[in-house]
Scaffold this motif. Sequence first.
Motif, mmCIF file in Angstrom:
data_model
loop_
_atom_site.group_PDB
_atom_site.id
_atom_site.type_symbol
_atom_site.label_atom_id
_atom_site.label_comp_id
_atom_site.label_asym_id
_atom_site.label_seq_id
_atom_site.Cartn_x
_atom_site.Cartn_y
_atom_site.Cartn_z
ATOM 1 N N ARG A 79 30.389 -6.252 -86.121
ATOM 2 C CA ARG A 79 29.495 -6.770 -86.660
ATOM 3 C C ARG A 79 29.594 -8.220 -86.323
ATOM 4 N NH1 ARG A 79 27.046 -4.815 -91.055
ATOM 5 N NH2 ARG A 79 25.217 -6.472 -90.846
ATOM 6 N N SER A 87 34.557 -0.107 -91.422
ATOM 7 C CA SER A 87 33.989 0.700 -92.202
ATOM 8 C C SER A 87 33.136 0.071 -93.407
ATOM 9 C CB SER A 87 34.807 1.906 -93.232
ATOM 10 O OG SER A 87 34.074 2.779 -93.945
ATOM 11 N N TRP A 88 33.307 -0.945 -93.720
ATOM 12 C CA TRP A 88 32.726 -1.818 -94.708
ATOM 13 C C TRP A 88 31.652 -2.749 -93.848
ATOM 14 C CZ3 TRP A 88 31.797 -1.884 -99.690
ATOM 15 C CH2 TRP A 88 32.756 -1.175 -100.430
ATOM 16 N N SER A 89 31.623 -2.670 -92.737
ATOM 17 C CA SER A 89 30.711 -3.217 -91.841
ATOM 18 C C SER A 89 29.557 -1.881 -91.805
ATOM 19 C CB SER A 89 30.903 -3.487 -90.342
ATOM 20 O OG SER A 89 31.743 -4.599 -90.253
ATOM 21 N N GLY A 90 29.635 -1.062 -92.337
ATOM 22 C CA GLY A 90 28.598 0.117 -92.335
ATOM 23 C C GLY A 90 28.744 0.898 -91.079
ATOM 24 N N GLU A 127 32.138 10.522 -95.791
ATOM 25 C CA GLU A 127 31.094 9.670 -96.326
ATOM 26 C C GLU A 127 30.542 10.302 -97.651
ATOM 27 O OE1 GLU A 127 29.085 7.503 -94.117
ATOM 28 O OE2 GLU A 127 31.272 7.273 -93.130
ATOM 29 N N ASN A 147 25.632 11.243 -94.213
ATOM 30 C CA ASN A 147 25.700 9.800 -93.964
ATOM 31 C C ASN A 147 25.847 9.162 -95.552
ATOM 32 O OD1 ASN A 147 25.515 9.428 -91.296
ATOM 33 N ND2 ASN A 147 23.484 10.044 -91.644
ATOM 34 N N ARG A 179 23.783 3.829 -98.970
ATOM 35 C CA ARG A 179 23.961 2.700 -98.860
ATOM 36 C C ARG A 179 22.778 1.691 -99.122
ATOM 37 N NH1 ARG A 179 24.976 1.418 -92.307
ATOM 38 N NH2 ARG A 179 24.536 -0.830 -93.117
ATOM 39 N N PRO A 212 26.887 -0.320 -99.951
ATOM 40 C CA PRO A 212 26.433 -1.427 -99.058
ATOM 41 C C PRO A 212 27.213 -1.814 -98.417
ATOM 42 C CG PRO A 212 26.684 -2.239 -101.454
ATOM 43 C CD PRO A 212 27.582 -1.075 -101.448
ATOM 44 N N ALA A 213 26.651 -2.329 -97.281
ATOM 45 C CA ALA A 213 27.570 -3.106 -96.086
ATOM 46 C C ALA A 213 27.650 -4.514 -96.034
ATOM 47 C CB ALA A 213 27.285 -2.558 -94.649
ATOM 48 N N GLU A 257 24.410 -7.463 -95.897
ATOM 49 C CA GLU A 257 23.200 -6.910 -96.367
ATOM 50 C C GLU A 257 22.839 -7.600 -97.726
ATOM 51 O OE1 GLU A 257 23.951 -2.881 -96.501
ATOM 52 O OE2 GLU A 257 23.639 -2.480 -94.423
#
Lengths: 270, 476
Positions: free
Chosen positions: A92, B171-174, B262, B293, B296, B315-316, B319
């Motif tokens: 990101r 992963s936390w970035s989505g 997921e 998926n 989120r 959530p990522a 956001e």
Amino acid sequence: MNDKTAAKSSTPLLRARYLRQPTPFCAGCGHGIFINAFLRAADEAGLDFGRTVFVSGIGCGAWVPSPHFLADTLHVIHGRAIAFATGVKLTRPELEVVVISGDGDLTTIGGNHLIHAARRNLPIKVFCLNNWLFGMTGGQVSATTPPGAITATTPSGNPHRSFDLVKLARGAGAPYVARWSVARPRWLRQGIETALREPGFAFVEVLSICPTQYGRANRGQWADKEASLPWAMLSWQETHCISRRKAQKEGAEGKIVVGEWREGEEPWDV
Amino acid sequence: MGKFKVELDEALCKGRACAICQNACPQEVFAVSDQPTPQGVWPLRVASPEECIGCRRCELFCPELAISVQEAGGREQEARGEGQEGPVVAPDYGGWTTVPSRLSAGVHFLSGNEACAEGALVAGCRFYGGYPITPSSEIMVHMAHRLPEVGGTFVQMEDEIASLCAVIGASWSGIKSMTATSGPGFSLMMESLGYAVMTETPCVIVNVQRAGPSTGQASRPAQGDVMQARWGTHGGPEIITLAPWSVQEMYDLTIRAFNLAERFRVPVIVLADEIVGHLYETLTIEPEIRCFNRARWPQDSPFGTEADDGVPPMPAFGEGARLLVTGSTHDARGIRRTTDPQTQERLVRRLANKLLAHRDEIDDWETHFTADAERLVVAYGSVARSALWAVQEARRRGQRVGLLRLKSLWPFPDEIVTRYAGDCREVVVPEMNLGQVVREVERCTAARVTPLPQTNGEIIDPRRILGYLLEGRWER
């Protein structure tokens, strides 16, 4: 980040805008002075906390952003904050990624990740709150404890030398390195703002104070016996810090050089 | 009234042990209060505001941001819910979807490690962080070439610790993320594996097992990490582990690993071995695959559910959820509760229950000739290839032997083993270690359980298993 021309935000406004809750730090903790300076600098630099990820490891310094900053926070395992931040920033790149942690976390257990992030020029900002020992676990020696200093695990004085974090980060290729002191909050605020505006990897060593662990164990070092222990430590730090420019003229014997170093700048030593 | 208005919030002040404001002030504006607070703090107070010269040293030094200095008569800045903006993205409820395959439909000829990488790509993996180690490196090399082609990100990290850390961050970035390694690197990942469990971070870790302990035989196969996969990280959480036996399954089970990760917000381990990693054989690519998926949406409980076996939405970063992600014991919002026994108990139980209560979605196995079997061979990974040949040959010689091949090893499929071992007089467990899965099998059946261990860095010769089935011999 956007430039802002509005009036400087008041202290209550900074608290409301950026903080979730008061800190649990000891009275007179230098990390609180850093929070104060950081929020002012972030506000001035227009750092959007809604688009910023703060990553921190384990220890008092790691508690600065998490749970206090009203932003996305990733509070990870000991020493690996920069490694986690690498995964966030690479996936990101549009988010600001700021690592705030201590000398034990970032340079003692986690030194490997620091030098590799510097080598990669990963565009994150790293603030290392250096209080010269492991505070949270009871005042043990760290990689930045000065030689001779008393800690819980060096009762006869630290037998080893300490890292010069500025040279460490510069040697690893960091394009922007700075060292500031919580005893000079105006310089510190300005320095943080500059680092936040840097395009590439920025490493800032923040000389903090730990009155509870380092201050008490090395009480003889602080000259000002009248003041509170935190202030005695701040006074010592203020008189022992010397600006880079001044150090180049007068020499830096017995002093800690503060200032900023950009890639390729000479002289190397100061 | 002086020129400046100095305010000190006594509720925030940590008192005379700090007294930095009092010392920093050149004008003696501050003094210690006459009374302590109920908490025993002797706060500072603004004693002589008229003396203030507006240098703001107190304001800049205060570690608690408790002090403000304003020009008298200046306009008040009001904080009305600033920084409290809500989520900025629409909800995404995730779930099952169908995606076209990346490779052309039909028969391909690949190595197991290449098939693993291709499986990850079609499952949606878009971040790989890894470190070279035999015999898994081909996965990383393949990803280094292929990820940029699909808009993904590849990075070779400085060690395996950093690799899994970066994977969790991504992963936390989505982003669906993975790493691959072998024994020594797997050992280095154990702390982060527990962090992924505690923070409920979906990710996939492939361990192409080699002969250990320690450096051992880097290019030789083994199955010595089965217990480590389950128990290697501290705190004893449940861990999903899958065991492929072919190039086809290096592809299929990697896809399944991503789907399970997921679905349940967990790290999933693909426990391969050197044989299936380096084996070249055909695999069949279907035109499309099923893909899960994560849910989120930025809501207020990304770390808890009402149900004690639920999976919260994830959530990522960026956001608007203002996430508090921590490996410390935390409540449903991510707030640390590191001394509260209820929160600890509830969290640890839910982390286990969300898998144990959904065994029907996780357990995976295959049987051969079990209908009338008097004896059962339980095998997994490449050893099951040897076991199947031996069972077929024993059948040809009149032995009523069956094979239960475990495709999921953890949570251990107790009920499956009990079901197929139930009427057998003996259960035989060949494995490339000194006996790991055999202990689990013993728990699940009253039948006699015989370990057939081999740890010489060679695939177990099918004739050796046949020798046991025919003559009861397991010679060194």
